[in-house]
Design an enzyme around this catalytic site. Structure first.
Site, PDB file in Angstrom:
ATOM      1  N   THR A   8       0.833  -1.205   0.000  1.00 10.45           N
ATOM      2  CA  THR A   8       0.000   0.000   0.000  1.00 10.45           C
ATOM      3  C   THR A   8       0.864   1.250   0.000  1.00 10.45           C
ATOM      4  O   THR A   8       1.933   1.264   0.598  1.00 10.45           O
ATOM      5  CB  THR A   8      -0.956   0.053   1.215  1.00 10.45           C
ATOM      6  OG1 THR A   8      -1.785   1.222   1.082  1.00 10.45           O
ATOM      7  CG2 THR A   8      -0.226   0.135   2.542  1.00 10.45           C
ATOM      8  N   ASN A  10      -0.739   4.033   0.857  1.00 15.69           N
ATOM      9  CA  ASN A  10      -1.576   4.901   1.698  1.00 15.69           C
ATOM     10  C   ASN A  10      -1.062   4.848   3.148  1.00 15.69           C
ATOM     11  O   ASN A  10      -1.122   3.808   3.805  1.00 15.69           O
ATOM     12  CB  ASN A  10      -3.027   4.401   1.606  1.00 15.69           C
ATOM     13  CG  ASN A  10      -3.987   5.253   2.402  1.00 15.69           C
ATOM     14  OD1 ASN A  10      -3.725   5.590   3.546  1.00 15.69           O
ATOM     15  ND2 ASN A  10      -5.107   5.595   1.785  1.00 15.69           N
ATOM     16  N   ASP A  69      -7.738  -3.397  -0.298  1.00 14.01           N
ATOM     17  CA  ASP A  69      -8.559  -2.502  -1.106  1.00 14.01           C
ATOM     18  C   ASP A  69      -9.793  -2.183  -0.286  1.00 14.01           C
ATOM     19  O   ASP A  69     -10.455  -3.078   0.248  1.00 14.01           O
ATOM     20  CB  ASP A  69      -8.945  -3.105  -2.457  1.00 14.01           C
ATOM     21  CG  ASP A  69      -9.310  -1.985  -3.426  1.00 14.01           C
ATOM     22  OD1 ASP A  69      -8.437  -1.148  -3.719  1.00 14.01           O
ATOM     23  OD2 ASP A  69     -10.480  -1.906  -3.855  1.00 14.01           O
ATOM     24  N   GLY A 153      -8.852   9.609   5.177  1.00 15.34           N
ATOM     25  CA  GLY A 153      -9.924   9.399   4.199  1.00 15.34           C
ATOM     26  C   GLY A 153     -11.237  10.045   4.620  1.00 15.34           C
ATOM     27  O   GLY A 153     -11.298  11.232   4.979  1.00 15.34           O
ATOM     28  N   TYR A 154     -12.292   9.243   4.614  1.00 14.17           N
ATOM     29  CA  TYR A 154     -13.641   9.751   4.911  1.00 14.17           C
ATOM     30  C   TYR A 154     -13.981   9.716   6.406  1.00 14.17           C
ATOM     31  O   TYR A 154     -15.135   9.973   6.773  1.00 14.17           O
ATOM     32  CB  TYR A 154     -14.681   8.931   4.132  1.00 14.17           C
ATOM     33  CG  TYR A 154     -14.534   9.045   2.628  1.00 14.17           C
ATOM     34  CD1 TYR A 154     -15.157  10.075   1.923  1.00 14.17           C
ATOM     35  CD2 TYR A 154     -13.754   8.138   1.911  1.00 14.17           C
ATOM     36  CE1 TYR A 154     -15.015  10.191   0.546  1.00 14.17           C
ATOM     37  CE2 TYR A 154     -13.599   8.241   0.533  1.00 14.17           C
ATOM     38  CZ  TYR A 154     -14.231   9.262  -0.142  1.00 14.17           C
ATOM     39  OH  TYR A 154     -14.092   9.377  -1.506  1.00 14.17           O
ATOM     40  N   ASP A 155     -13.012   9.409   7.251  1.00 11.01           N
ATOM     41  CA  ASP A 155     -13.292   9.306   8.691  1.00 11.01           C
ATOM     42  C   ASP A 155     -13.986  10.545   9.272  1.00 11.01           C
ATOM     43  O   ASP A 155     -14.890  10.399  10.111  1.00 11.01           O
ATOM     44  CB  ASP A 155     -11.999   9.016   9.477  1.00 11.01           C
ATOM     45  CG  ASP A 155     -11.573   7.565   9.359  1.00 11.01           C
ATOM     46  OD1 ASP A 155     -12.409   6.726   8.999  1.00 11.01           O
ATOM     47  OD2 ASP A 155     -10.391   7.275   9.626  1.00 11.01           O
ATOM     48  N   LYS A 174     -10.534   3.114  17.068  1.00  9.45           N
ATOM     49  CA  LYS A 174     -10.874   2.771  15.673  1.00  9.45           C
ATOM     50  C   LYS A 174     -10.387   1.361  15.340  1.00  9.45           C
ATOM     51  O   LYS A 174     -11.116   0.573  14.737  1.00  9.45           O
ATOM     52  CB  LYS A 174     -10.269   3.792  14.690  1.00  9.45           C
ATOM     53  CG  LYS A 174     -10.580   3.415  13.243  1.00  9.45           C
ATOM     54  CD  LYS A 174     -10.064   4.372  12.201  1.00  9.45           C
ATOM     55  CE  LYS A 174     -10.364   3.813  10.807  1.00  9.45           C
ATOM     56  NZ  LYS A 174      -9.780   4.587   9.713  1.00  9.45           N
ATOM     57  N   HIS A 179     -13.659  -1.826   9.942  1.00 11.37           N
ATOM     58  CA  HIS A 179     -13.700  -2.756   8.808  1.00 11.37           C
ATOM     59  C   HIS A 179     -12.325  -3.401   8.585  1.00 11.37           C
ATOM     60  O   HIS A 179     -12.215  -4.590   8.335  1.00 11.37           O
ATOM     61  CB  HIS A 179     -14.140  -1.985   7.560  1.00 11.37           C
ATOM     62  CG  HIS A 179     -13.397  -0.705   7.335  1.00 11.37           C
ATOM     63  ND1 HIS A 179     -13.309   0.279   8.298  1.00 11.37           N
ATOM     64  CD2 HIS A 179     -12.658  -0.249   6.292  1.00 11.37           C
ATOM     65  CE1 HIS A 179     -12.575   1.279   7.845  1.00 11.37           C
ATOM     66  NE2 HIS A 179     -12.174   0.980   6.625  1.00 11.37           N
TER      67      HIS A 179
HETATM   68  P1  ITT Z   1      -3.295   1.729  -2.044  1.00 19.54           P
HETATM   69  O1  ITT Z   1      -4.077   1.274  -3.242  1.00 19.54           O
HETATM   70  O2  ITT Z   1      -1.865   2.043  -2.362  1.00 19.54           O
HETATM   71  O3  ITT Z   1      -3.419   0.775  -0.877  1.00 19.54           O
HETATM   72  P2  ITT Z   1      -5.307   3.840  -1.915  1.00 19.54           P
HETATM   73  O4  ITT Z   1      -5.544   4.981  -0.989  1.00 19.54           O
HETATM   74  O5  ITT Z   1      -5.334   4.135  -3.398  1.00 19.54           O
HETATM   75  O6  ITT Z   1      -3.911   3.130  -1.504  1.00 19.54           O
HETATM   76  P3  ITT Z   1      -7.724   2.243  -2.177  1.00 19.54           P
HETATM   77  O7  ITT Z   1      -7.710   2.232  -3.655  1.00 19.54           O
HETATM   78  O8  ITT Z   1      -8.071   0.977  -1.451  1.00 19.54           O
HETATM   79  O9  ITT Z   1      -6.319   2.695  -1.574  1.00 19.54           O
HETATM   80  O10 ITT Z   1      -8.720   3.395  -1.709  1.00 19.54           O
HETATM   81  C1  ITT Z   1      -9.107   3.481  -0.399  1.00 19.54           C
HETATM   82  C2  ITT Z   1      -9.802   4.803  -0.145  1.00 19.54           C
HETATM   83  O11 ITT Z   1     -10.994   4.556   0.622  1.00 19.54           O
HETATM   84  C3  ITT Z   1      -8.925   5.687   0.735  1.00 19.54           C
HETATM   85  O12 ITT Z   1      -8.114   6.543  -0.041  1.00 19.54           O
HETATM   86  C4  ITT Z   1      -9.949   6.418   1.582  1.00 19.54           C
HETATM   87  O13 ITT Z   1     -10.428   7.528   0.870  1.00 19.54           O
HETATM   88  C5  ITT Z   1     -11.073   5.400   1.734  1.00 19.54           C
HETATM   89  N1  ITT Z   1     -10.903   4.609   2.973  1.00 19.54           N
HETATM   90  C6  ITT Z   1     -10.471   3.309   3.078  1.00 19.54           C
HETATM   91  N2  ITT Z   1     -10.392   2.942   4.363  1.00 19.54           N
HETATM   92  C7  ITT Z   1     -10.750   4.009   5.092  1.00 19.54           C
HETATM   93  C8  ITT Z   1     -10.844   4.265   6.476  1.00 19.54           C
HETATM   94  O14 ITT Z   1     -10.500   3.353   7.379  1.00 19.54           O
HETATM   95  N3  ITT Z   1     -11.235   5.478   6.861  1.00 19.54           N
HETATM   96  C9  ITT Z   1     -11.573   6.428   5.956  1.00 19.54           C
HETATM   97  N4  ITT Z   1     -11.489   6.280   4.641  1.00 19.54           N
HETATM   98  C10 ITT Z   1     -11.090   5.082   4.199  1.00 19.54           C
END
Ligand code: ITT
Length: 198
Positions: A8, A10, A69, A153-155, A174, A179
């Site tokens: 990841t 992220n 994902d 993210g959307y937290d 959290k 999830h």
């Molecule tokens: P990688 O693919 O490199 O892992 P990414 O951010 O592109 O990073 P995703 O395609 O899985 O990952 O997108 C996940 C998005 O969903 C993330 O950027 C957030 O906006 C949201 N998200 C996922 N988990 C979350 C969480 O625990 N809290 C808030 N938002 C979340």
């Protein structure tokens, strides 16, 4: 299991995965690969995208790789942003851009109709193949303003039953309910069984 690579980029996810999987050593695959391949997330589901990331990147290291994902599924938007959660407001969207677009898209929708869930699929991969996938979800509602400074993210828009947003919880809180926690708990159980039987 002593160490696992995580596919990841992220930082929010990486931090949570490290905390939840303690004491397993978690190494970001992007810290060890000099020229990591670009992963095109063009699957039709969280599961397909998780497998795609994990399978591609696990070809480049020796050992287990997990890919996450995840995203937000909003009922009133027919499941959007879903698998497009990271780039909901555009290719290089920030978390804030995405949150503001979400608020805008839900303009006029009353609280009772703002049901949502976070979804997380973890793929466990090795040598280019998926061994197993693990699913987790957490239900809540989308609020009317951003609140709280934790998480990512959307937290700040995701409202829990007690009225707090996910971003108002400590990381420990959290990580006990999320999830991602649900999916990673299933992964842990699976790995425990693998090591017992080997
Ligand atoms: P990688 O693919 O490199 O892992 P990414 O951010 O592109 O990073 P995703 O395609 O899985 O990952 O997108 C996940 C998005 O969903 C993330 O950027 C957030 O906006 C949201 N998200 C996922 N988990 C979350 C969480 O625990 N809290 C808030 N938002 C979340």
């Amino acid at each position: 299991m002593e160490k696992i690579f995580v596919a990841t980029s992220n930082k929010g996810k990486l931090k949570e995965i490290k905390e939840i999987l303690k004491p397993i050593e978690i190494i970001s695959i992007y810290d060890v690969l000099k020229n990591p391949p670009d992963v095109v997330e063009d699957g039709n589901s969280f599961e397909e995208n998780a497998k795609k990331k994990g399978e591609l990147l696990s070809r480049f290291v020796d050992g287990f790789v997990i890919a996450d994902d995840s995203g937000l599924v909003v009922d009133a938007l027919g499941g959007k942003p879903g698998i497009y959660s990271a780039r909901y407001a555009g290719e290089n969207a920030t978390d804030l851009d995405n949150n503001l677009k979400l608020l805008n898209d839900l303009n006029g929708v009353p609280f009772e109709q703002r049901d949502a869930k976070f979804v997380c699929v973890i793929a466990l991969c090795k040598s280019g193949k998926t061994i197993e996938t693990f699913y987790g979800e957490y239900k809540g509602k989308i609020g009317f303003e951003l609140k709280g400074g934790n998480g990512f993210g959307y937290d700040p828009l995701f409202v829990l039953d007690d009225g707090r947003t996910m971003a108002e919880l400590s990381s420990d809180e959290k990580n006990r309910i999320s999830h991602r926690r649900e999916a990673l708990s299933k992964l842990k159980k699976f790995l425990d069984n693998v090591s017992k039987n080997s």
